[in-house]
Motif scaffolding. Structure first.
Motif, PDB file in Angstrom:
ATOM      1  N   LYS A 134       0.782  -1.238   0.000  1.00  0.00           N
ATOM      2  CA  LYS A 134       0.000   0.000   0.000  1.00  0.00           C
ATOM      3  C   LYS A 134       0.812   1.287   0.000  1.00  0.00           C
ATOM      4  CE  LYS A 134      -3.941  -2.198   2.184  1.00  0.00           C
ATOM      5  NZ  LYS A 134      -4.711  -2.335   3.417  1.00  0.00           N
ATOM      6  N   HIS A 135       2.079   1.214   0.404  1.00  0.00           N
ATOM      7  CA  HIS A 135       2.835   2.454   0.562  1.00  0.00           C
ATOM      8  C   HIS A 135       4.143   2.503  -0.210  1.00  0.00           C
ATOM      9  CE1 HIS A 135      -0.021   3.415   3.693  1.00  0.00           C
ATOM     10  NE2 HIS A 135       0.209   2.230   4.221  1.00  0.00           N
ATOM     11  N   PHE A 136       4.541   1.379  -0.810  1.00  0.00           N
ATOM     12  CA  PHE A 136       5.840   1.357  -1.455  1.00  0.00           C
ATOM     13  C   PHE A 136       5.785   0.933  -2.923  1.00  0.00           C
ATOM     14  CE2 PHE A 136      10.092  -0.558  -2.237  1.00  0.00           C
ATOM     15  CZ  PHE A 136      10.858   0.573  -2.010  1.00  0.00           C
ATOM     16  N   PHE A 137       5.188  -0.206  -3.204  1.00  0.00           N
ATOM     17  CA  PHE A 137       5.240  -0.742  -4.562  1.00  0.00           C
ATOM     18  C   PHE A 137       4.630   0.183  -5.608  1.00  0.00           C
ATOM     19  CE2 PHE A 137       5.347  -5.493  -3.154  1.00  0.00           C
ATOM     20  CZ  PHE A 137       6.710  -5.405  -2.923  1.00  0.00           C
ATOM     21  N   TYR A 138       3.420   0.671  -5.350  1.00  0.00           N
ATOM     22  CA  TYR A 138       2.750   1.491  -6.374  1.00  0.00           C
ATOM     23  C   TYR A 138       3.518   2.770  -6.690  1.00  0.00           C
ATOM     24  CZ  TYR A 138      -1.238  -1.620  -6.642  1.00  0.00           C
ATOM     25  OH  TYR A 138      -2.034  -2.713  -6.857  1.00  0.00           O
ATOM     26  N   PRO A 139       3.928   3.547  -5.674  1.00  0.00           N
ATOM     27  CA  PRO A 139       4.684   4.755  -6.046  1.00  0.00           C
ATOM     28  C   PRO A 139       6.031   4.432  -6.701  1.00  0.00           C
ATOM     29  CG  PRO A 139       4.343   4.666  -3.645  1.00  0.00           C
ATOM     30  CD  PRO A 139       3.634   3.512  -4.240  1.00  0.00           C
ATOM     31  N   CYS A 140       6.645   3.320  -6.331  1.00  0.00           N
ATOM     32  CA  CYS A 140       7.955   2.982  -6.906  1.00  0.00           C
ATOM     33  C   CYS A 140       7.868   2.561  -8.364  1.00  0.00           C
ATOM     34  CB  CYS A 140       8.620   1.879  -6.085  1.00  0.00           C
ATOM     35  SG  CYS A 140       9.279   2.493  -4.531  1.00  0.00           S
ATOM     36  N   GLN A 141       6.769   1.934  -8.745  1.00  0.00           N
ATOM     37  CA  GLN A 141       6.681   1.491 -10.138  1.00  0.00           C
ATOM     38  C   GLN A 141       6.689   2.688 -11.089  1.00  0.00           C
ATOM     39  OE1 GLN A 141       3.227  -0.840 -11.032  1.00  0.00           O
ATOM     40  NE2 GLN A 141       1.815   0.839 -10.698  1.00  0.00           N
ATOM     41  N   GLU A 142       6.311   3.854 -10.590  1.00  0.00           N
ATOM     42  CA  GLU A 142       6.305   5.067 -11.425  1.00  0.00           C
ATOM     43  C   GLU A 142       7.719   5.494 -11.829  1.00  0.00           C
ATOM     44  OE1 GLU A 142       3.444   6.207 -12.579  1.00  0.00           O
ATOM     45  OE2 GLU A 142       2.457   4.646 -11.371  1.00  0.00           O
ATOM     46  N   TYR A 143       8.725   4.981 -11.138  1.00  0.00           N
ATOM     47  CA  TYR A 143      10.114   5.320 -11.458  1.00  0.00           C
ATOM     48  C   TYR A 143      10.640   4.532 -12.656  1.00  0.00           C
ATOM     49  CZ  TYR A 143      10.626   8.070  -7.192  1.00  0.00           C
ATOM     50  OH  TYR A 143      10.508   9.035  -6.220  1.00  0.00           O
ATOM     51  N   PHE A 144       9.870   3.551 -13.114  1.00  0.00           N
ATOM     52  CA  PHE A 144      10.338   2.683 -14.189  1.00  0.00           C
ATOM     53  C   PHE A 144       9.496   2.859 -15.447  1.00  0.00           C
ATOM     54  CE2 PHE A 144      11.403   0.343 -10.245  1.00  0.00           C
ATOM     55  CZ  PHE A 144      12.778   0.300 -10.402  1.00  0.00           C
ATOM     56  N   SER A 145      10.177   2.920 -16.571  1.00  0.00           N
ATOM     57  CA  SER A 145       9.490   2.945 -17.868  1.00  0.00           C
ATOM     58  C   SER A 145       8.902   1.557 -18.130  1.00  0.00           C
ATOM     59  CB  SER A 145      10.479   3.313 -18.976  1.00  0.00           C
ATOM     60  OG  SER A 145      11.433   2.274 -19.130  1.00  0.00           O
ATOM     61  N   ARG A 146       8.043   1.492 -19.120  1.00  0.00           N
ATOM     62  CA  ARG A 146       7.459   0.191 -19.491  1.00  0.00           C
ATOM     63  C   ARG A 146       8.558  -0.813 -19.870  1.00  0.00           C
ATOM     64  NH1 ARG A 146       2.581  -2.407 -21.727  1.00  0.00           N
ATOM     65  NH2 ARG A 146       1.440  -0.778 -20.646  1.00  0.00           N
ATOM     66  N   PRO A 147       9.532  -0.425 -20.713  1.00  0.00           N
ATOM     67  CA  PRO A 147      10.603  -1.400 -21.038  1.00  0.00           C
ATOM     68  C   PRO A 147      11.403  -1.831 -19.802  1.00  0.00           C
ATOM     69  CG  PRO A 147      10.593   0.384 -22.640  1.00  0.00           C
ATOM     70  CD  PRO A 147       9.629   0.783 -21.551  1.00  0.00           C
TER      71      PRO A 147
END
Length: 178
Positions: A134-147
């Motif tokens: 709830k507090h880490f995974f979702y915001p962190c995925q925004e740091y990565f491009s689709r590739p």
């Protein structure tokens, strides 16, 4: 599927094992004697599935890749907390095995240490999983491009190829009624 989806799916199996642990604690507190084989299976589950398989992907792939990004201070702090929680879990699991071994060798006082370790796992993991989900995974995925996410997911699959998930699902099925 995104990399965090795979990690979150693994959380669901860990949560199922936590339910077994809670049932085991209740039985032990009601006077049941510890089942050494079941306790060794719990240790194996946490060492191999939760730690080597799951935490391995987090620390060796996901967190490593995040370390190359300029994370917000909040996310950087959470990642440090998560790594410390992984270390603490390893200590608790080692203590559970030690207490189990002592109980098997006749130390009846070790039963209390077994209960304490199981309660610690049952308390620690849900909070840890909640923090990640709830507090880490979702915001962190925004740091990565689709590739980058696709590459990471491929690394996860390769990492998993070397692990045996079926074994740990079988452990759950075998010890469901502890």
């Amino acid at each position: 599927m995104k990399p965090i989806g795979l990690l979150m799916r693994e959380h669901r199996l860990i949560e199922r094992m936590i339910e077994i642990i809670r049932q085991t604690v209740s039985a032990l507190e009601m006077g049941t004697n510890p089942d050494y084989g079941a306790l060794v299976a719990v240790v194996d589950f946490f060492r191999t599935y939760a730690d080597k398989t799951h935490h391995g992907k987090e620390e060796d792939i996901f967190f490593k890749e995040l370390g190359r990004k300029e994370l917000s201070q909040d996310l950087s702090n959470i990642m440090k907390e998560l790594i410390e929680e992984h270390k603490h879990a390893r200590i608790v699991v080692t203590g559970l095995l030690d207490a189990s071994d002592k109980y098997r060798l006749g130390d009846s006082k070790a039963k209390k240490r077994i209960i304490v370790a199981l309660k610690e796992l049952a308390m620690m993991y849900p909070a840890h999983i909640d923090k990640e989900d709830k507090h880490f995974f979702y915001p962190c995925q925004e740091y990565f491009s689709r590739p980058e996410q696709e590459k990471m997911l491929a690394e996860f699959w390769e990492f998993d190829r070397k692990m045996i998930h079926e074994k740990y699902n079988k452990i759950f099925d075998d010890y469901r009624g502890l």
